[in-house]
Design an enzyme around this catalytic site. Structure first.
Site, PDB file in Angstrom:
ATOM      1  N   SER A 214       0.831  -1.192   0.000  1.00 24.83           N
ATOM      2  CA  SER A 214       0.000   0.000   0.000  1.00 24.83           C
ATOM      3  C   SER A 214       0.872   1.251   0.000  1.00 24.83           C
ATOM      4  CB  SER A 214      -0.973  -0.028   1.181  1.00 24.83           C
ATOM      5  OG  SER A 214      -2.041   0.855   0.955  1.00 24.83           O
ATOM      6  N   ASP A 310      -8.729  -3.202  -6.566  1.00 21.96           N
ATOM      7  CA  ASP A 310      -8.102  -2.906  -5.279  1.00 21.96           C
ATOM      8  C   ASP A 310      -9.108  -2.285  -4.310  1.00 21.96           C
ATOM      9  OD1 ASP A 310      -6.594  -0.761  -3.478  1.00 21.96           O
ATOM     10  OD2 ASP A 310      -5.181  -2.370  -3.937  1.00 21.96           O
ATOM     11  N   HIS A 377      -6.636  -6.077  -0.892  1.00 17.31           N
ATOM     12  CA  HIS A 377      -5.633  -5.033  -0.699  1.00 17.31           C
ATOM     13  C   HIS A 377      -4.584  -5.570   0.262  1.00 17.31           C
ATOM     14  CE1 HIS A 377      -4.130  -0.912  -0.716  1.00 17.31           C
ATOM     15  NE2 HIS A 377      -4.030  -0.970   0.596  1.00 17.31           N
TER      16      HIS A 377
END
Length: 432
Positions: A214, A310, A377
């Protein structure tokens, strides 16, 4: 009767905490995941690794938002992995899950995001995302950080380091705001951490992998070539970005929510001078914070692992509440099974944009790809998605196997999943 009220009140209070977080501008703050499977599917006895503060950082001005020392967690390698190093840049996920052995919900704070205005940065410096004072003294190492060969076959005995994230600009800022008593020193933290680890044996690395998820996945792209240049040319050095392919995409209102956030980060934290020079020649500074404008110019071998749908980007960039005032996307953004046909078509367009963004990147033989058609994610640090019996797969290859094959040159790995809903191996995130 007293015991009964304890069990009623505590869950209610926890729910209010969560609701309060959700109400505090979730796009600015961070990402909150409420897994329908909670944490019960994770390793029940993970390795717990202690926090090491970087004492030499203060003299370099390499400090967290509140001026405290930055830190990392390091589990020493051994055997064939004694001179191999895996650096994991801290992820950006907050999770709310439930453990089957407990009646109460368990709130797991794991995260980061970006710090794009004074208000949120001031809030942030009073948390573990802006101050080492509030950081956990021990954290679990799972997935790509696991010490068990059966859970992490290629990297289990390497030196494995998680660098904590307390600057809010993916380790790239270098400025301050004296009035608000904020230090934006991400670039200095990055350099101080690398220097400290070099002094503890990383300079002798024969193999090294810079990874992150991320906000950390973005950082692994931004710092990839810089990381490569820290080692001799004889060392095998590569980078892995997990869920870091943030797109400059149009949201459901026709706006650019993420561009607005990134513009704030770049301007507030003095990021411009630490962005890749080649990008700055052709693009404005905000555009150079988007990976799609960076990846083709990264010289070091780079692996991109990303979900085509995502979850963070759907929640906070594509269909955030600010872009959906009537709540037409509310149910869809929480659970893909509740998306209408037109909403699915919109998300298919997002997937196509992602595939277009990696076209040039994928032409290089040294690079790797794993784009699965999941609503997910961050898939490297969770054991169930990294390497387990039911892990997500493309062409019968799990994520850990794909990354290992690419890193050790056992096979070229450029796999792209068919569009949703064809993949039944996904661990899709369902929110509440």
């Amino acid at each position: 009767m007293k015991l009964y009220w304890v069990w009623v009140v505590i869950p209610f209070l926890l729910l209010q905490v969560v609701n309060g977080i959700l109400g505090f501008n979730e796009t600015e703050l961070s990402f909150i995941e409420a897994y329908d499977y909670g944490i019960s599917k994770l390793n029940h006895n993970p390795l717990m690794v202690g926090l090491t503060l970087i004492t030499s950082a203060a003299a370099k001005g390499a400090v967290c938002l509140d001026g405290t020392l930055p830190g990392y967690h390091w589990h020493r390698g051994y055997g064939s992995g004694a001179n191999s190093w895996l650096i994991q840049l801290e992820i950006e996920v907050w999770t709310l899950g439930a453990c089957k052995n407990f009646t109460l919900p368990i709130i797991l704070w794991q995260g980061g995001g970006w710090c794009n205005n004074i208000r949120i940065c001031v809030y942030r410096k009073k948390t573990r995302r802006g101050s080492s004072t509030y950081m956990e003294k021990q954290i679990p190492f799972t997935g790509i950080l696991s010490e068990k060969a059966e859970e992490n076959p290629d990297f289990f005995n390497w030196n494995r380091v998680k660098l904590r994230y307390c600057d809010g600009a993916s380790f790239t800022g270098d400025s301050e705001n004296k009035a608000a008593q904020l230090q934006f020193r991400g670039q200095r933290i990055w350099l101080a951490a690398m220097e400290d680890l070099m002094s503890k044996g990383m300079r002798n690395a024969k193999q090294a992998l810079l990874s992150g998820c991320s906000a950390g996945g973005l950082a692994s792209i931004l710092h990839c070539d810089e990381f490569r240049n820290m080692f001799p040319t004889t060392s095998k050095v590569k980078c892995l970005s997990d869920a870091g392919l943030f797109l400059d995409a149009i949201d459901v209102s026709g706006g650019h929510t993420l561009r607005s956030i990134y513009s704030g980060v770049v301007g507030l934290q003095g990021v411009r001078h630490n962005l890749p020079r080649m990008c700055n020649v052709h693009h404005d500074p905000t555009s150079c914070f988007f990976p799609q404008n960076l990846i083709s110019n990264v010289h070091t071998p780079l692996f991109i692992l990303n979900a085509a749908y995502d979850s963070w980007q759907i929640q906070s960039s594509i269909a955030p509440p600010s872009a959906d005032p009537l709540g037409l996307w509310h149910d869809c953004r929480l659970n893909h099974a509740k998306c209408s046909a037109s909403q699915i078509r919109f998300l298919q367009g997002f997937r196509i944009q992602m595939l277009n963004a990696i076209k040039g990147f994928s032409m290089s033989r040294q690079n790797g790809l794993f784009i699965n058609s999941c609503f997910a994610h961050c898939q490297t640090e969770r054991q169930d998605t990294w390497f387990a019996g039911n892990s997500p797969r493309i062409r019968n290859k799990a994520i850990a196997t794909a990354v290992g094959d690419w890193y050790f040159d056992r096979a070229g790995v450029k796999v792209i999943d068919c569009p949703y809903p064809c993949d039944n191996s996904c661990h899709n995130l369902i929110f509440s």
